[in-house]
Design a protein around this motif. Structure first.
Motif, PDB file in Angstrom:
ATOM      1  N   ALA A 204       0.830  -1.205   0.000  1.00  0.00           N
ATOM      2  CA  ALA A 204       0.000   0.000   0.000  1.00  0.00           C
ATOM      3  C   ALA A 204       0.864   1.254   0.000  1.00  0.00           C
ATOM      4  O   ALA A 204       0.579   2.225  -0.714  1.00  0.00           O
ATOM      5  CB  ALA A 204      -0.929  -0.015   1.212  1.00  0.00           C
ATOM      6  N   ARG A 205       1.931   1.249   0.792  1.00  0.00           N
ATOM      7  CA  ARG A 205       2.838   2.397   0.837  1.00  0.00           C
ATOM      8  C   ARG A 205       3.458   2.647  -0.543  1.00  0.00           C
ATOM      9  O   ARG A 205       3.537   3.793  -1.007  1.00  0.00           O
ATOM     10  CB  ARG A 205       3.916   2.144   1.880  1.00  0.00           C
ATOM     11  CG  ARG A 205       4.948   3.255   2.000  1.00  0.00           C
ATOM     12  CD  ARG A 205       6.038   2.921   3.014  1.00  0.00           C
ATOM     13  NE  ARG A 205       7.102   3.901   2.949  1.00  0.00           N
ATOM     14  CZ  ARG A 205       7.145   5.010   3.680  1.00  0.00           C
ATOM     15  NH1 ARG A 205       6.188   5.254   4.545  1.00  0.00           N
ATOM     16  NH2 ARG A 205       8.144   5.863   3.559  1.00  0.00           N
ATOM     17  N   THR A 206       3.883   1.572  -1.191  1.00  0.00           N
ATOM     18  CA  THR A 206       4.486   1.718  -2.516  1.00  0.00           C
ATOM     19  C   THR A 206       3.478   2.258  -3.516  1.00  0.00           C
ATOM     20  O   THR A 206       3.800   3.138  -4.329  1.00  0.00           O
ATOM     21  CB  THR A 206       5.040   0.366  -2.996  1.00  0.00           C
ATOM     22  OG1 THR A 206       5.998  -0.127  -2.054  1.00  0.00           O
ATOM     23  CG2 THR A 206       5.699   0.499  -4.361  1.00  0.00           C
ATOM     24  N   ALA A 207       2.238   1.744  -3.463  1.00  0.00           N
ATOM     25  CA  ALA A 207       1.215   2.225  -4.388  1.00  0.00           C
ATOM     26  C   ALA A 207       0.930   3.709  -4.196  1.00  0.00           C
ATOM     27  O   ALA A 207       0.605   4.426  -5.150  1.00  0.00           O
ATOM     28  CB  ALA A 207      -0.061   1.415  -4.214  1.00  0.00           C
ATOM     29  N   ALA A 208       1.047   4.192  -2.960  1.00  0.00           N
ATOM     30  CA  ALA A 208       0.817   5.613  -2.692  1.00  0.00           C
ATOM     31  C   ALA A 208       1.951   6.488  -3.206  1.00  0.00           C
ATOM     32  O   ALA A 208       1.721   7.650  -3.573  1.00  0.00           O
ATOM     33  CB  ALA A 208       0.647   5.824  -1.191  1.00  0.00           C
ATOM     34  N   LEU A 209       3.155   5.948  -3.241  1.00  0.00           N
ATOM     35  CA  LEU A 209       4.334   6.763  -3.537  1.00  0.00           C
ATOM     36  C   LEU A 209       4.949   6.529  -4.910  1.00  0.00           C
ATOM     37  O   LEU A 209       5.790   7.306  -5.344  1.00  0.00           O
ATOM     38  CB  LEU A 209       5.403   6.497  -2.457  1.00  0.00           C
ATOM     39  CG  LEU A 209       4.991   6.896  -1.030  1.00  0.00           C
ATOM     40  CD1 LEU A 209       6.049   6.448  -0.024  1.00  0.00           C
ATOM     41  CD2 LEU A 209       4.771   8.399  -0.941  1.00  0.00           C
ATOM     42  N   ASP A 210       4.543   5.459  -5.603  1.00  0.00           N
ATOM     43  CA  ASP A 210       5.110   5.163  -6.924  1.00  0.00           C
ATOM     44  C   ASP A 210       3.979   5.097  -7.941  1.00  0.00           C
ATOM     45  O   ASP A 210       3.184   4.159  -7.940  1.00  0.00           O
ATOM     46  CB  ASP A 210       5.876   3.829  -6.897  1.00  0.00           C
ATOM     47  CG  ASP A 210       6.744   3.626  -8.123  1.00  0.00           C
ATOM     48  OD1 ASP A 210       6.319   4.039  -9.228  1.00  0.00           O
ATOM     49  OD2 ASP A 210       7.845   3.052  -8.000  1.00  0.00           O
ATOM     50  N   PRO A 211       3.882   6.079  -8.829  1.00  0.00           N
ATOM     51  CA  PRO A 211       2.752   6.137  -9.763  1.00  0.00           C
ATOM     52  C   PRO A 211       2.759   5.030 -10.807  1.00  0.00           C
ATOM     53  O   PRO A 211       1.786   4.887 -11.559  1.00  0.00           O
ATOM     54  CB  PRO A 211       2.920   7.512 -10.423  1.00  0.00           C
ATOM     55  CG  PRO A 211       4.368   7.834 -10.281  1.00  0.00           C
ATOM     56  CD  PRO A 211       4.792   7.233  -8.981  1.00  0.00           C
ATOM     57  N   ARG A 212       3.816   4.238 -10.866  1.00  0.00           N
ATOM     58  CA  ARG A 212       3.865   3.147 -11.841  1.00  0.00           C
ATOM     59  C   ARG A 212       2.996   1.964 -11.428  1.00  0.00           C
ATOM     60  O   ARG A 212       2.745   1.062 -12.238  1.00  0.00           O
ATOM     61  CB  ARG A 212       5.307   2.693 -12.042  1.00  0.00           C
ATOM     62  CG  ARG A 212       6.199   3.760 -12.675  1.00  0.00           C
ATOM     63  CD  ARG A 212       7.644   3.308 -12.748  1.00  0.00           C
ATOM     64  NE  ARG A 212       8.243   3.156 -11.415  1.00  0.00           N
ATOM     65  CZ  ARG A 212       9.494   2.752 -11.201  1.00  0.00           C
ATOM     66  NH1 ARG A 212      10.261   2.425 -12.228  1.00  0.00           N
ATOM     67  NH2 ARG A 212       9.964   2.666  -9.963  1.00  0.00           N
ATOM     68  N   VAL A 213       2.533   1.926 -10.191  1.00  0.00           N
ATOM     69  CA  VAL A 213       1.700   0.818  -9.718  1.00  0.00           C
ATOM     70  C   VAL A 213       0.297   0.960 -10.294  1.00  0.00           C
ATOM     71  O   VAL A 213      -0.380   1.969 -10.086  1.00  0.00           O
ATOM     72  CB  VAL A 213       1.659   0.778  -8.181  1.00  0.00           C
ATOM     73  CG1 VAL A 213       0.699  -0.309  -7.707  1.00  0.00           C
ATOM     74  CG2 VAL A 213       3.055   0.541  -7.626  1.00  0.00           C
ATOM     75  N   THR A 214      -0.160  -0.075 -11.008  1.00  0.00           N
ATOM     76  CA  THR A 214      -1.440  -0.047 -11.700  1.00  0.00           C
ATOM     77  C   THR A 214      -2.559  -0.673 -10.886  1.00  0.00           C
ATOM     78  O   THR A 214      -3.732  -0.330 -11.065  1.00  0.00           O
ATOM     79  CB  THR A 214      -1.313  -0.799 -13.048  1.00  0.00           C
ATOM     80  OG1 THR A 214      -0.154  -0.330 -13.744  1.00  0.00           O
ATOM     81  CG2 THR A 214      -2.527  -0.606 -13.918  1.00  0.00           C
ATOM     82  N   ALA A 215      -2.228  -1.617 -10.004  1.00  0.00           N
ATOM     83  CA  ALA A 215      -3.213  -2.291  -9.168  1.00  0.00           C
ATOM     84  C   ALA A 215      -2.507  -2.813  -7.928  1.00  0.00           C
ATOM     85  O   ALA A 215      -1.312  -3.122  -7.970  1.00  0.00           O
ATOM     86  CB  ALA A 215      -3.881  -3.443  -9.920  1.00  0.00           C
ATOM     87  N   VAL A 216      -3.264  -2.934  -6.824  1.00  0.00           N
ATOM     88  CA  VAL A 216      -2.629  -3.332  -5.570  1.00  0.00           C
ATOM     89  C   VAL A 216      -3.635  -4.107  -4.720  1.00  0.00           C
ATOM     90  O   VAL A 216      -4.851  -3.885  -4.809  1.00  0.00           O
ATOM     91  CB  VAL A 216      -2.084  -2.091  -4.816  1.00  0.00           C
ATOM     92  CG1 VAL A 216      -3.192  -1.110  -4.479  1.00  0.00           C
ATOM     93  CG2 VAL A 216      -1.300  -2.501  -3.573  1.00  0.00           C
TER      94      VAL A 216
END
Length: 330
Positions: A204-216
């Motif tokens: 979740a932290r990575t999805a908040a901080l890295d815009p390359r994440v498409t789904a989590v």
């Protein structure tokens, strides 16, 4: 906690990881104390290595090696002086198994991570599987298989303080930096993350901080930790993984998604077990509520990691990731 109580507490986690429940009972029934856990599980793993060497086919050998990897990983769950050896043996057995069963699988390592890339080279998207406090890439083989069956590529990893890297690196709160290096190394345009236990926080932290994440997706992930309320056993595990009690306490203080949740732009699924009640751990309902595209699945009879309720969540989670990453019906 005596050996019988410890074995009962780990029952659904171990069987959820894929070991035979009858064999688990045979092994744990022979334990005199928790100190016997690591040596007994290590011995069981070595029996599977012997079976692999004597197998009548490469497929049988690979399956025995996967089972050995599971037992070696589970050996690390109790305090054990040889835990680093068991983790190394799990890593080696998994590598041997994939070399036999999936010749196209590729071992990839970089600063702060190690793991195996599996799936078609032309897969439309990649899912990174992030383990938790004392889990490792060898624990979630069923999840990986379910994602592969849906046509996705999968990278199951160990990060700092986890699995094969537990002996040489410590937990770090900025885990998104490590995941970012994984994304850089693997080169997929569409990225999914699924985190288990503390890995749910990392995802979740990575999805908040890295815009390359498409789904989590997060499974049994903490929204917030309260060090003072955590059980002593959990604090001890965190101290071993973080480099001491002071470092562990500081690490726990970072685990709070209140400010980051609204920044998760990707579709998010949060899965919790209704029986997963650990003092000092706030579960993920708040994360799902605060994230702009969050959904929440609570399984009333599920425990931590929901190894006792896999049909109630695993298909939903893998379908969620597949739809979000590919737009294809599942």
């Amino acid at each position: 906690m005596n050996a019988a109580e410890f074995a009962a507490a780990q029952w659904t986690r171990a069987t959820g990881a894929g070991v035979d429940p009858h064999e688990y009972r045979r092994v744990t029934d022979g334990l005199v104390s928790v100190a016997d856990w690591g040596p007994s599980f290590l011995r069981t793993g070595h029996l599977y290595l012997q079976r692999a060497d004597q197998a009548g086919s490469s497929v049988s050998a690979g399956e025995y090696l996967l089972t050995a990897a599971r037992w070696f990983h589970l050996a690390t769950l109790a305090p054990y002086a040889e835990a680093s050896r068991a983790a190394a043996e799990a890593d080696h057995a998994l590598g041997r198994a994939l070399t036999v069963l999936e010749p196209g699988a590729r071992r990839v390592s970089g600063e702060g991570f190690i793991g195996w890339l599996r799936g078609r080279s032309d897969a439309p998207a990649l899912v990174i599987v992030v383990p938790g406090l004392d889990s490792a890439k060898e624990e979630f083989l069923a999840l990986v298989s379910a994602l592969l069956a849906r046509g996705l590529a999968v990278f199951a990893m160990d990060g700092p303080g986890q699995g094969a890297l537990a002996a040489t690196a410590t937990l770090r709160p900025d885990y998104e930096q490590v995941v970012g290096r994984v994304i850089d190394a693997l080169g997929f345009a569409r990225i999914g993350l699924v985190g288990l236990s503390l890995g749910g926080y990392f995802a979740a932290r990575t999805a908040a901080l890295d815009p390359r994440v498409t789904a989590v997706a997060s499974v049994s992930g903490p929204f917030r930790l309260d060090w003072e309320k955590l059980p002593e056993a959990v604090r001890d595990i965190m101290a071993r993984r973080a480099g001491g009690h002071g470092a562990a306490r500081a690490f726990a203080g970072h685990v709070d998604l209140a400010a980051l949740s609204p920044r998760i732009a990707a579709p998010l699924m949060v899965v919790d077990g209704g029986q997963d009640v650990i003092p000092g751990v706030m579960n993920g309902e708040s994360l799902a509520r605060l994230a702009p595209h969050g959904t929440y699945l609570s399984v009333p009879h599920g425990d931590h990691l929901l190894g006792n309720a896999r049909p109630d969540w695993l298909p939903h989670l893998t379908d969620h990731l597949t739809r979000a990453l590919t737009g294809a019906p599942t």
